[in-house]
Design an enzyme around this catalytic site. Structure first.
Site, mmCIF file in Angstrom:
data_model
loop_
_atom_site.group_PDB
_atom_site.id
_atom_site.type_symbol
_atom_site.label_atom_id
_atom_site.label_comp_id
_atom_site.label_asym_id
_atom_site.label_seq_id
_atom_site.Cartn_x
_atom_site.Cartn_y
_atom_site.Cartn_z
ATOM 1 N N GLU A 1 12.108 15.420 51.112
ATOM 2 C CA GLU A 1 11.513 16.624 50.494
ATOM 3 C C GLU A 1 11.282 16.322 49.026
ATOM 4 O OE1 GLU A 1 13.273 20.498 51.211
ATOM 5 O OE2 GLU A 1 13.830 19.895 53.254
ATOM 6 N N ASN B 1 20.123 19.487 57.820
ATOM 7 C CA ASN B 1 19.329 19.467 56.592
ATOM 8 C C ASN B 1 20.113 20.150 55.474
ATOM 9 O OD1 ASN B 1 16.775 19.679 54.832
ATOM 10 N ND2 ASN B 1 17.348 21.832 55.090
ATOM 11 N N GLU B 2 20.109 19.559 54.317
ATOM 12 C CA GLU B 2 20.798 20.162 53.152
ATOM 13 C C GLU B 2 22.123 20.778 53.595
ATOM 14 O OE1 GLU B 2 18.150 22.567 50.710
ATOM 15 O OE2 GLU B 2 16.944 20.804 50.215
ATOM 16 N N TYR C 1 12.885 18.483 43.811
ATOM 17 C CA TYR C 1 11.706 19.295 43.524
ATOM 18 C C TYR C 1 11.436 19.314 42.027
ATOM 19 C CZ TYR C 1 11.467 20.968 48.316
ATOM 20 O OH TYR C 1 11.312 21.034 49.675
ATOM 21 N N GLU D 1 7.362 22.830 58.047
ATOM 22 C CA GLU D 1 8.477 23.714 58.409
ATOM 23 C C GLU D 1 7.938 25.059 58.908
ATOM 24 O OE1 GLU D 1 11.264 24.277 55.191
ATOM 25 O OE2 GLU D 1 12.674 25.359 56.486
ATOM 26 N N GLN E 1 4.922 20.875 51.113
ATOM 27 C CA GLN E 1 4.794 20.650 52.537
ATOM 28 C C GLN E 1 3.308 20.524 52.889
ATOM 29 O OE1 GLN E 1 7.155 23.191 55.018
ATOM 30 N NE2 GLN E 1 8.912 23.190 53.636
HETATM 31 O O1 AHR Z 1 10.847 23.082 51.395
HETATM 32 C C1 AHR Z 1 11.437 24.335 51.300
HETATM 33 C C2 AHR Z 1 12.939 24.295 51.414
HETATM 34 O O2 AHR Z 1 13.475 23.578 50.356
HETATM 35 C C3 AHR Z 1 13.493 23.583 52.635
HETATM 36 O O3 AHR Z 1 13.557 24.414 53.741
HETATM 37 C C4 AHR Z 1 14.870 23.214 52.190
HETATM 38 O O4 AHR Z 1 15.354 22.075 52.845
HETATM 39 C C5 AHR Z 1 14.727 23.021 50.699
HETATM 40 O O5 AHR Z 1 15.714 23.668 49.995
#
Ligand code: AHR
Length: 533
Positions: free
Chosen positions: A337, A213-214, A280, A67, A386
């Site tokens: 992600e 995205n999201e 995450y 990103e 990432q």
């Molecule tokens: O990976 C960092 C961020 O986390 C991304 O931009 C977003 O999609 C997510 O919330």
């Protein structure tokens, strides 16, 4: 004076001995840990069901994500043609060479949250004429020096498929449609000719394109019912040109937000090829105080693993909803992600999401990859967040310096599973407890590749005890074992710019055959990948 002189002379050999001892302490942890802990080892069994092969492990499970965020694109990948850092057409050679080793199958770009503010026309044409725009998601100004042509060049250098995330939040269906035509059309259209004038004659292949995205958050704060309609509208204008076939991906859920998956599948499932999922791993589950990347005790080690293991349940439950609407499993669950997310290091730009990477991250990576492989029937892609300098990255850079992280090495060890057939494994092992919390002490996955080679990956989550695993292979015999082990003396062992080789894989020798039965000795807190022949 004479006494002082002598003292200095005596200091020299002492300093040398000290230096040698420090060097030994740094170099030896892998071996000493294996032996030191074998006395307290626990016992386990693993049954490898070579007689029950399952579906193919999509190689895209080993995908990456890049990103426009922090120092990922600019500095981490792109240094520009005029840089003193050796580069090829602006992309740094050291990073590209290291990434090639991972056999990156697919690369997602340009975001993340950034995708919904990115306007592709800013990133084409002569670089000195490209507009400088604020990066509203992550701060700073984007020069747009890295745009579509540079991204596709990167993909071609890595041999990776392109996964482009389109802009829904601040874009239009027309803008999305034009971008796809620009990249993939071989016709005589204005946009195809514009691409040619910008230096690319032949169209590119774009196999994956996502609609936002999201979209429940940074991509527009939409409700699922609203986004389902928006998705259907935008997806209609994702056109295939000149033999290119695009798989259309919808912006999916996060964690245990099952309603999002339910609504998207029921209302838009038939218009999509994939639905994403983001998760995450935060050691604390608290976004305000996530936990340190490097300063943690066993309690936090355990808590991190408790949280990362939750993805197994999330995948199962999102998949069960998808099964209701798509029993044939046509639509892939794309975990585009995932990874660890810690507090930004003190003194670092908070918005850059730069974090160190330790043995704990390697264990997290191994556990997650094992889980994705277990769910290979539905999980068709995963993109760790990432690639460089951001969150759980493969590589960290500091100007001309580069280090490979423990996570990098797990991806390198596990690449043998890409595109192989999933082989089920049955594990029986004691639990790993800390306080009242209990998790499995072992995680494993196996596969058989196109040439019939059987690979086994094992993660020992227990940071204190090695394990002796009695191994049975149903439907095959094993006579030799070869592979690598990644471990270290400390839970937070890491590679730094001063000490880039503190933790790296070593050849695995912890096996024995007794009465034609194979026993594996796996060190505490380690990741192992083996070929069993
Ligand atoms: O990976 C960092 C961020 O986390 C991304 O931009 C977003 O999609 C997510 O919330």
């Amino acid at each position: 004076m004479a006494a002082k002189k002598r003292k200095r002379q005596n200091d020299l050999p002492r300093a040398f001995i000290l230096l040698v001892l420090v060097a030994l302490a740094i170099c030896l942890p892998t071996k000493s840990v294996t032996h030191a802990q074998s006395s307290e080892s626990y016992k386990a069994t693993i049954e490898i069901r070579l007689d029950q092969p399952r579906s193919v492990i999509n190689r895209n499970i080993y995908g990456q994500f890049a990103e426009h965020l922090g120092r990922l694109i600019y500095e981490g990948l792109w240094v520009g043609e005029g840089s003193r850092i050796p580069n090829t057409r602006g992309l740094r050679n050291d990073v590209i060479t290291a990434l090639k080793e991972l056999h990156v199958p697919v690369l997602r770009w340009p975001g993340g949250c950034f995708a919904d503010e990115y306007h592709w026309r800013d990133g084409i044409g002569p670089r000195d004429k490209r507009p400088r725009r604020p990066n509203a998601s992550w701060g700073g100004v984007d020069t747009n020096a890295f745009g579509t042509h540079e991204f596709m060049d990167l993909c071609e250098m890595l041999g990776a498929d392109a996964y482009i995330n389109g802009n829904v939040g601040s874009g239009t269906p027309q803008e999305m449609m034009d971008w796809i035509e620009y990249m993939t059309s071989d016709s005589d259209s204005d946009l195809a000719n514009l691409r040619r004038r910008n230096g690319r004659d032949k169209p590119w292949k774009i196999p994956y394109f996502a609609v936002g995205n999201e979209t429940w958050g940074c991509g527009g704060n939409m409700r699922p019912e609203y986004y389902a309609d928006v998705y259907r509208q935008y997806a209609t204008f994702i056109k295939d040109h000149s033999g290119n076939h695009i798989q259309k991906l919808a912006s999916g859920s996060y964690d245990e937000n099952y309603n999002w998956t339910e609504v998207l599948m029921s209302q838009a499932g038939k218009y999509m090829d994939g639905l994403s999922l983001h998760y995450y791993t935060l050691p604390t589950s608290n976004w305000e105080k996530k936990g340190s990347a490097t300063q943690f005790d066993e309690k936090e080690w355990h808590a991190t693993l408790v949280r990362t293991l939750r993805i197994d349940e999330f995948i199962q439950r999102h998949s069960a909803i998808m099964d209701k609407y798509d029993p044939q499993k046509r639509v892939g669950l794309m975990v585009d992600e995932w990874g660890t997310w810690y507090d930004a290091e003190r003194g670092r730009d908070m918005g850059a999401l730069y974090q160190q990477n330790t043995l704990r991250d390697a264990v997290v990576a191994g556990v997650n990859l094992n889980i994705f492989q277990k769910h290979a029937e539905r999980v068709r892609m995963a993109n760790i967040a990432q690639m460089v300098n951001v969150l759980q990255s493969m590589i960290l850079t500091d100007k001309e310096k580069m280090v490979l992280t423990p996570t990098y090495y797990v991806f390198r060890m596990y690449r043998v599973h890409q595109g192989a057939t999933m082989i089920p494994v049955d594990l029986s092992a004691p639990e790993y407890k800390y306080g009242d919390a209990v998790i499995p002490s072992l995680s494993a996955s196996a596969s058989r590749d196109g040439e019939g080679r059987l690979h086994l990956s094992i993660v020992n989550l227990d940071p204190n005890r090695a394990v002796e695993i009695t191994t049975t292979v149903w439907g095959g015999a094993v006579r030799s074992v070869a592979g690598e082990v990644l471990t270290a003396a400390a839970m937070n062992a890491m590679n730094t710019f001063d000490r880039p080789d503190t933790i790296k894989p070593a050849p695995f020798s912890g096996y024995k055959f007794q009465d034609s039965r194979l026993t594996l000795s796996i060190p505490a807190k380690s990741v192992v990948t083996l070929e069993l022949k």
